[in-house]
Design an enzyme around this catalytic site. Structure first.
Site, short mmCIF file in Angstrom:
data_model
loop_
_atom_site.label_atom_id
_atom_site.label_comp_id
_atom_site.label_asym_id
_atom_site.label_seq_id
_atom_site.Cartn_x
_atom_site.Cartn_y
_atom_site.Cartn_z
N HIS A 115 0.83 -1.16 0.04
CA HIS A 115 0.10 -0.09 -0.09
C HIS A 115 1.07 1.12 0.11
O HIS A 115 0.35 2.19 -0.25
CB HIS A 115 -1.05 0.08 1.18
N ASP A 145 0.15 -7.82 1.44
CA ASP A 145 0.71 -6.23 1.50
C ASP A 145 2.14 -5.99 1.56
O ASP A 145 2.69 -5.19 2.28
CB ASP A 145 -0.02 -5.61 2.65
N GLY A 216 3.45 6.79 7.60
CA GLY A 216 4.92 6.90 7.48
C GLY A 216 5.75 5.68 8.04
O GLY A 216 6.99 5.40 7.44
N ASN A 217 5.31 5.19 8.94
CA ASN A 217 5.99 4.00 9.59
C ASN A 217 5.62 2.69 8.55
O ASN A 217 6.46 1.79 8.52
CB ASN A 217 5.33 3.52 10.75
N SER A 218 4.66 2.70 7.83
CA SER A 218 4.45 1.58 6.99
C SER A 218 5.52 1.24 6.05
O SER A 218 5.96 1.95 5.73
CB SER A 218 3.30 1.89 6.19
N LEU A 273 -7.85 -24.60 -0.99
CA LEU A 273 -8.97 -25.69 -0.83
C LEU A 273 -10.18 -25.78 -1.53
O LEU A 273 -10.85 -26.66 -1.72
CB LEU A 273 -9.17 -25.82 0.83
N GLY A 274 -10.51 -24.23 -1.52
CA GLY A 274 -11.99 -24.17 -2.22
C GLY A 274 -13.25 -24.28 -1.32
O GLY A 274 -14.11 -25.02 -1.42
N VAL A 275 -13.10 -23.68 -0.14
CA VAL A 275 -14.20 -23.87 0.72
C VAL A 275 -14.37 -22.50 1.33
O VAL A 275 -13.44 -21.55 1.26
CB VAL A 275 -13.91 -24.89 1.99
N VAL A 276 -15.67 -22.06 1.89
CA VAL A 276 -15.94 -20.98 2.76
C VAL A 276 -16.00 -21.56 3.76
O VAL A 276 -16.59 -22.32 4.29
CB VAL A 276 -17.06 -20.19 1.77
N ILE A 277 -15.33 -20.77 5.06
CA ILE A 277 -15.39 -21.23 6.37
C ILE A 277 -15.65 -20.22 7.36
O ILE A 277 -15.93 -18.88 6.98
CB ILE A 277 -14.03 -21.70 7.03
#
Length: 478
Positions: A115, A145, A216-218, A273-277
């Site tokens: 970012h 990120d 600014g620390n990012s 994996l192809g899952v919604v958890i």
């Protein structure tokens, strides 16, 4: 008046000596960061970026409408908005940002946050000797990120890399960065927690600290007391816009894995994996027969995905992967994302109250997160309108609706009356696929299952809304 005895003086001397020793021990226990800062600072850099934006065509001395902004932000913009002549149509505005980074190799590879440099047209890296170098973007990984830059140089100062897995909660850590443009500012604190998951950040087990981090620390480094980088300072949690004691760093182990892949191929490959958890709370744990809230509850299985091919089912609770326990549901994406496509994984799951093992071949995470488009729900289907204790009228799903929602069965909610369904937030158009750990295939079956629901015990229900599935729980009163 009596004269103090020699014994009295000796006792007083011993007490003073003890206080001195205690003060000395206390001062020795406080950390000294001076050597660490002297050795590490030369490898910490300031990063500034420039992004060219199209001309807004703002009229001379014209201000945008700020009435809708909170007073704090309105005052800021009024104070800082330039009031000079607007740029001509053939000119461009420039947006600038500021961040930090650190050099990881003598030939000029630099790590920072995605970012910090996102959408930048020019990236400048300022070294500790105040020299500035243009940086080339090697690659970025928005999911973690992390961004990797390259500057031209030889024998540049570098940081020492540590092992973030060895970090312990409570140990001292230190950050060096450029908050608000103040180069090489040093702040310190302790590790508050490990393995934190933040909203929209499923692939990073963040290190939480109380180190003061500000804009600014990012992208700057987080050091342990050995002077080793253990993380990249990335985010803060705040309600005021400023630091409130909660800052988060990307573990250096995660960042270096990303860096190595960016350097080799320009992109990052992750397991999938192809899952919604979803999280297993106390009520869900009770409804699924678990001893305690733990694991990742499978709310949705993507068609033809690795999990579907391995036989993982909706309602399974994943307790461990390759022997590593899943305490919170967020632990699973961290583990899966660390594997490469084609890797084998062994999942310990609870299904219908019984423990079993599911072996799966991990796939490659798609470029964009998989999404299930539920489509529109039609009005076909015969509603089951008799009382089913839930306070809902349901109808069978048509073949077209099943195809749109990619569900093998379930019932469509046509109407919600007063009752448990209204209390838990069910809405017309929702689809119920499971009730009390039973797959629902028809409106009649739904009514039969609802008639026999237990009282004063947590009952689970799987609901699909706008293509998204999740389990919810409720209790029927006596």
């Amino acid at each position: 008046m009596s004269i103090p005895s020699l014994k009295h003086y000796l006792s007083l001397f011993a007490a003073v000596l003890m206080l001195g020793q205690m003060a000395s021990a206390h001062s020795e226990a406080l950390p000294d960061f001076t050597t660490l800062v002297e050795q590490a600072s030369p490898a910490v850099v300031n990063i500034s970026t420039t992004q060219k934006l199209p001309d807004r065509g703002v009229a001379d001395a014209q201000m945008p409408d700020l009435e809708g902004l909170p007073p704090m932000f309105r005052e800021f913009f009024e104070r800082n908005m330039p009031r000079g002549r607007a740029p001509r149509g053939d000119r461009q505005r420039e947006a600038q940002s500021l961040g930090s980074g650190f050099i990881i190799s003598p030939d000029g590879y630099v790590l920072t946050n995605n970012h910090v440099i996102q959408d930048a047209d020019e990236i400048l890296v300022r070294l500790s000797d105040r020299s500035e170098l243009k940086a080339k973007l090697v690659g970025t990984d928005p999911r973690t990120d992390v961004a990797l830059l390259k500057i031209d140089g030889k024998n540049l100062p570098t940081v020492k890399l540590g092992d973030s897995d060895k970090l312990k909660v409570g140990e001292w850590v230190l950050a060096i960065g450029s908050p608000f443009g103040f180069d090489h500012s040093v702040t310190k604190g302790i590790v508050s927690a490990k393995g934190r998951t933040l909203p929209n950040d499923s692939y990073v087990p963040f290190i939480q600290t109380d180190v003061a981090i500000n804009p600014g620390n990012s992208g700057g480094p987080l050091f342990n007391m050995a002077g080793e980088v253990v993380g990249i300072n990335s985010q803060i949690f705040t309600r005021s816009g400023g630091f409130m004691g909660l800052s988060f760093a990307i573990p250096i182990d995660v960042a270096m894995d990303v860096s190595d892949q960016l350097k080799k191929g320009g992109k990052v490959d992750r397991g999938w994996l192809g899952v919604v958890i979803q999280e297993v709370n106390r009520d869900l744990a009770e409804s699924f027969g678990l001893d305690k809230p733990a694991g990742a509850l499978v709310a949705q299985v993507m068609p033809d995905g690795p999990a579907a091919k391995a036989g993982l089912q909706v309602g399974d609770v994943i307790l461990s992967m390759n022997g590593q326990p899943i305490v919170m549901s967020a632990d699973l994406p961290h583990l899966v994302g660390g594997l490469k496509a084609g890797a084998k994984a062994s999942l310990e799951v609870v299904r219908e109250g019984k423990h079993r093992t599911v072996d799966v071949t991990v796939g490659a995470l798609p470029d964009e997160d998989a999404d299930v488009d539920g489509g529109s729900i039609g009005e076909d289907g015969q509603a089951q309108r008799d009382s089913n204790r839930m306070g809902v009228s349901v109808a069978d799903l048509t073949a077209e609706q099943k195809k749109q929602l990619e569900v093998p069965g379930g019932v469509l909610i046509k109407d919600v009356q007063d009752g448990p369904a209204a209390l838990i937030g069910l809405q017309p158009g929702d689809v119920i696929t499971h009730l009390n750990n039973q797959a629902i295939t028809s409106a009649k079956q739904f009514t039969d299952v609802a008639k026999n629901l237990p009282k004063n015990r947590s009952v689970s229900m799987r609901v699909v809304r706008q293509g998204r599935a999740s389990f919810i729980t409720f209790k029927l009163p006596e």
